[in-house]
Design a protein around this motif. Structure first.
Motif, mmCIF file in Angstrom:
data_model
loop_
_atom_site.group_PDB
_atom_site.id
_atom_site.type_symbol
_atom_site.label_atom_id
_atom_site.label_comp_id
_atom_site.label_asym_id
_atom_site.label_seq_id
_atom_site.Cartn_x
_atom_site.Cartn_y
_atom_site.Cartn_z
ATOM 1 N N ALA A 52 114.814 76.843 -27.996
ATOM 2 C CA ALA A 52 115.615 76.060 -28.940
ATOM 3 C C ALA A 52 116.602 76.956 -29.684
ATOM 4 O O ALA A 52 117.769 76.594 -29.890
ATOM 5 C CB ALA A 52 114.694 75.349 -29.933
ATOM 6 N N GLU A 53 116.147 78.161 -30.062
ATOM 7 C CA GLU A 53 117.033 79.070 -30.790
ATOM 8 C C GLU A 53 118.182 79.538 -29.926
ATOM 9 O O GLU A 53 119.318 79.675 -30.388
ATOM 10 C CB GLU A 53 116.236 80.274 -31.297
ATOM 11 C CG GLU A 53 115.528 79.967 -32.599
ATOM 12 C CD GLU A 53 114.581 81.066 -33.015
ATOM 13 O OE1 GLU A 53 113.726 80.783 -33.864
ATOM 14 O OE2 GLU A 53 114.685 82.186 -32.484
ATOM 15 N N THR A 59 120.703 76.707 -29.807
ATOM 16 C CA THR A 59 121.447 76.617 -31.061
ATOM 17 C C THR A 59 122.486 77.727 -31.150
ATOM 18 O O THR A 59 123.650 77.487 -31.491
ATOM 19 C CB THR A 59 120.479 76.725 -32.258
ATOM 20 O OG1 THR A 59 119.486 75.699 -32.130
ATOM 21 C CG2 THR A 59 121.205 76.563 -33.568
ATOM 22 N N LEU A 60 122.064 78.944 -30.809
ATOM 23 C CA LEU A 60 122.983 80.082 -30.859
ATOM 24 C C LEU A 60 124.147 79.868 -29.900
ATOM 25 O O LEU A 60 125.310 80.095 -30.253
ATOM 26 C CB LEU A 60 122.229 81.371 -30.511
ATOM 27 C CG LEU A 60 123.067 82.649 -30.587
ATOM 28 C CD1 LEU A 60 123.519 82.920 -32.014
ATOM 29 C CD2 LEU A 60 122.283 83.838 -30.059
ATOM 30 N N TRP A 63 126.596 77.508 -31.322
ATOM 31 C CA TRP A 63 127.405 78.125 -32.381
ATOM 32 C C TRP A 63 128.503 79.003 -31.794
ATOM 33 O O TRP A 63 129.615 79.058 -32.319
ATOM 34 C CB TRP A 63 126.521 78.917 -33.350
ATOM 35 C CG TRP A 63 126.128 78.066 -34.525
ATOM 36 C CD1 TRP A 63 124.906 77.511 -34.774
ATOM 37 C CD2 TRP A 63 126.988 77.643 -35.598
ATOM 38 N NE1 TRP A 63 124.951 76.761 -35.924
ATOM 39 C CE2 TRP A 63 126.202 76.827 -36.450
ATOM 40 C CE3 TRP A 63 128.319 77.861 -35.914
ATOM 41 C CZ2 TRP A 63 126.740 76.240 -37.605
ATOM 42 C CZ3 TRP A 63 128.841 77.271 -37.060
ATOM 43 C CH2 TRP A 63 128.050 76.475 -37.888
ATOM 44 N N VAL A 64 128.195 79.712 -30.705
ATOM 45 C CA VAL A 64 129.228 80.533 -30.056
ATOM 46 C C VAL A 64 130.367 79.623 -29.594
ATOM 47 O O VAL A 64 131.548 79.929 -29.785
ATOM 48 C CB VAL A 64 128.642 81.332 -28.874
ATOM 49 C CG1 VAL A 64 129.752 81.994 -28.073
ATOM 50 C CG2 VAL A 64 127.666 82.382 -29.376
ATOM 51 N N LEU A 83 131.123 76.713 -30.931
ATOM 52 C CA LEU A 83 131.807 76.210 -32.120
ATOM 53 C C LEU A 83 132.753 77.258 -32.707
ATOM 54 O O LEU A 83 133.799 76.912 -33.262
ATOM 55 C CB LEU A 83 130.787 75.756 -33.179
ATOM 56 C CG LEU A 83 129.997 74.493 -32.829
ATOM 57 C CD1 LEU A 83 129.072 74.112 -33.973
ATOM 58 C CD2 LEU A 83 130.916 73.332 -32.483
ATOM 59 N N VAL A 84 132.403 78.547 -32.566
ATOM 60 C CA VAL A 84 133.308 79.600 -33.040
ATOM 61 C C VAL A 84 134.610 79.548 -32.249
ATOM 62 O O VAL A 84 135.704 79.688 -32.812
ATOM 63 C CB VAL A 84 132.638 80.993 -32.936
ATOM 64 C CG1 VAL A 84 133.663 82.096 -33.131
ATOM 65 C CG2 VAL A 84 131.530 81.123 -33.971
ATOM 66 N N ILE A 90 136.530 76.832 -33.724
ATOM 67 C CA ILE A 90 137.140 77.213 -35.001
ATOM 68 C C ILE A 90 138.479 77.893 -34.734
ATOM 69 O O ILE A 90 139.484 77.604 -35.378
ATOM 70 C CB ILE A 90 136.204 78.159 -35.798
ATOM 71 C CG1 ILE A 90 134.966 77.408 -36.290
ATOM 72 C CG2 ILE A 90 136.937 78.769 -36.987
ATOM 73 C CD1 ILE A 90 133.905 78.319 -36.908
ATOM 74 N N MET A 91 138.499 78.778 -33.730
ATOM 75 C CA MET A 91 139.745 79.477 -33.423
ATOM 76 C C MET A 91 140.777 78.545 -32.784
ATOM 77 O O MET A 91 141.980 78.695 -32.983
ATOM 78 C CB MET A 91 139.481 80.672 -32.491
ATOM 79 C CG MET A 91 138.498 81.696 -33.043
ATOM 80 S SD MET A 91 138.752 82.092 -34.793
ATOM 81 C CE MET A 91 140.262 83.025 -34.731
ATOM 82 N N GLY A 108 142.013 76.706 -35.525
ATOM 83 C CA GLY A 108 142.595 77.721 -36.400
ATOM 84 C C GLY A 108 144.047 78.008 -36.063
ATOM 85 O O GLY A 108 144.874 78.213 -36.954
ATOM 86 N N GLU A 157 119.769 68.070 -31.570
ATOM 87 C CA GLU A 157 120.190 69.101 -32.518
ATOM 88 C C GLU A 157 121.601 69.605 -32.188
ATOM 89 O O GLU A 157 122.466 69.706 -33.055
ATOM 90 C CB GLU A 157 119.181 70.263 -32.478
ATOM 91 C CG GLU A 157 119.596 71.517 -33.214
ATOM 92 C CD GLU A 157 119.296 71.471 -34.706
ATOM 93 O OE1 GLU A 157 118.479 70.618 -35.107
ATOM 94 O OE2 GLU A 157 119.880 72.270 -35.453
ATOM 95 N N LEU A 194 125.190 69.350 -34.173
ATOM 96 C CA LEU A 194 126.046 70.471 -34.567
ATOM 97 C C LEU A 194 127.509 70.158 -34.248
ATOM 98 O O LEU A 194 128.401 70.391 -35.055
ATOM 99 C CB LEU A 194 125.626 71.759 -33.840
ATOM 100 C CG LEU A 194 124.309 72.394 -34.284
ATOM 101 C CD1 LEU A 194 124.019 73.635 -33.449
ATOM 102 C CD2 LEU A 194 124.375 72.768 -35.753
ATOM 103 N N HIS A 201 128.882 67.389 -36.684
ATOM 104 C CA HIS A 201 129.145 67.908 -38.026
ATOM 105 C C HIS A 201 130.368 68.814 -38.028
ATOM 106 O O HIS A 201 131.142 68.826 -38.987
ATOM 107 C CB HIS A 201 127.927 68.682 -38.546
ATOM 108 C CG HIS A 201 126.716 67.831 -38.720
ATOM 109 N ND1 HIS A 201 126.737 66.646 -39.419
ATOM 110 C CD2 HIS A 201 125.438 67.977 -38.293
ATOM 111 C CE1 HIS A 201 125.539 66.102 -39.407
ATOM 112 N NE2 HIS A 201 124.729 66.882 -38.725
ATOM 113 N N PHE A 202 130.555 69.576 -36.953
ATOM 114 C CA PHE A 202 131.724 70.452 -36.880
ATOM 115 C C PHE A 202 133.014 69.638 -36.950
ATOM 116 O O PHE A 202 133.956 69.978 -37.665
ATOM 117 C CB PHE A 202 131.709 71.294 -35.595
ATOM 118 C CG PHE A 202 133.000 72.028 -35.371
ATOM 119 C CD1 PHE A 202 133.272 73.189 -36.066
ATOM 120 C CD2 PHE A 202 133.965 71.521 -34.511
ATOM 121 C CE1 PHE A 202 134.484 73.844 -35.901
ATOM 122 C CE2 PHE A 202 135.169 72.169 -34.341
ATOM 123 C CZ PHE A 202 135.439 73.338 -35.028
#
Lengths: 100, 248
Positions: free
Chosen positions: B48-49, B52-53, B56-57, B59-60, B63-64, B67, B218, B222, B225-226
């Motif tokens: 699961a971790e 999730t990680l 997030w990678v 989602l980064v 972001i860019m 961005g 989950e 993510l 929400h992003f």
């Protein structure tokens, strides 16, 4: 295990309420003349709202440190983009004859 | 001493040399494996971790992606602040505020949906939260469609038919180019989100998710929400510039 933390429902409702209040404040503040502070207030509230979503709705508050680092790195790199980008545009014309 | 020995010493002194359990340890070689546990993970927690990680990678990179558009916005707004204020006044603050509230409600229902899977709530309850979230997502897109229609009707869509009555037609066209790019990319993310949620609802209906395994819920949360966070910044930056000048 950290990924399985179950937060109480009441916490989600509190965060939700805070996000709605933040939205109301943003709209109200936009109609008040605060000069340059308008932008600062608007972005500060947006930043707080985004932090609430990341920490609680997205569970980063209970995630591993590795997830913290990756998530923060994204926003940090964004600030580098804005910082270095605007370091150019904001300083054009500071020295005579350098505009454009 | 030989070079080889020094090299070995260096390796053993390094933190990378020793095997590390990311989750801090439920090494359970003797246990019966959960059917969803893939063979390259130690246990469900580590799996699961990792998911999730990985999200997030992704989602980064998102972001860019957004961005770059925010950077373009900064540059053009800095170049023509008055034009951006004038152009922003043609956006409907009521629709913008309503849509912000709708997305926040959808984030709450999504979070409660993830929680329902986390707590092994009945499949029906999980599906209910997911469907409610989708309804708010669809409502957001509906209001966005009304706004876009009004812009087309009023000829303030950048292009050969762009018409502007105010003082800064050129800067206003730049503002609306950014408006349609940023809100358009955001709306595209909403549409993709609705697709993900449809799949999630169908799998949840089959009782796929419980406290032992809810990673897809989950991770979809993510993403949802992003997309909400992007709008939290788009709303004030596009709709609320210099509103106080007209307040008087």
């Amino acid at each position: 295990m950290s990924a399985g933390h179950v937060a109480p429902k009441s916490m989600y409702y509190m965060v939700f309420l805070a996000l709605l209040v933040g939205t109301g404040l943003t709209v109200a503040a936009a109609f008040v003349d605060m000069g340059a502070m308008n932008n600062v207030v608007m972005l500060a509230i947006a930043g707080i709202k985004a932090s609430l979503v990341v920490l609680f709705f997205m569970h980063v508050r209970w995630s591993t440190r590795l997830t913290w680092v990756v998530a923060m790195a994204g926003f940090f790199w964004l600030l580098i983009l804005f910082g270095l980008g605007m370091a150019d545009y904001l300083t054009r014309g500071w020295v005579a004859g350098t505009l454009r | 001493m030989s070079d080889g020995h020094a090299h070995a010493e260096h390796l053993s002194g390094s933190t990378y040399g020793s095997p590390v359990h990311v989750d801090g340890g439920h090494p359970a070689p003797g246990h019966a494996h959960h059917p969803k546990l893939q063979h390259h993970f130690d246990d469900m927690g580590q799996q699961a971790e990792a998911a999730t990680l990985g999200m997030w990678v992704f989602l980064v990179t998102e972001i860019m992606f957004f961005g770059g558009l925010f950077m373009a916005y900064l540059v053009y707004r800095h170049a023509s602040p008055s034009a951006f204020q004038e152009a922003s006044h043609h956006l409907n603050v009521f629709y913008g505020t309503l849509n912000t509230a709708i997305l926040i409600v959808s984030s709450l229902t999504m979070a409660l949906g993830v929680r329902s899977a986390q707590t092994s709530a009945p499949a029906k309850t999980q599906v209910m939260w997911i469907v409610i979230t989708m309804m708010f997502g669809a409502a957001f897109l509906g209001i966005k469609a009304i706004e876009y229609t009004e812009k087309f009707r009023d000829h303030i869509v950048p292009g050969p038919n762009f018409r502007w009555e105010g003082l800064y037609p050129h800067g206003a066209e730049q503002f609306y180019s950014l408006y349609f790019c940023m809100t358009g990319l955001h709306a595209l993310h909403m549409v993709i989100g609705l697709g993900i949620m449809t799949w999630l609802a169908l799998t949840a209906l089959r009782g796929r998710y419980n406290a032992d395994y809810y990673t897809p819920v989950e991770v979809a949360g993510l993403y949802w929400h992003f997309v909400d966070i992007v709008w939290i910044f788009l709303f004030p930056l596009l709709y609320l510039i210099g509103r106080h000048y007209h307040a008087a």
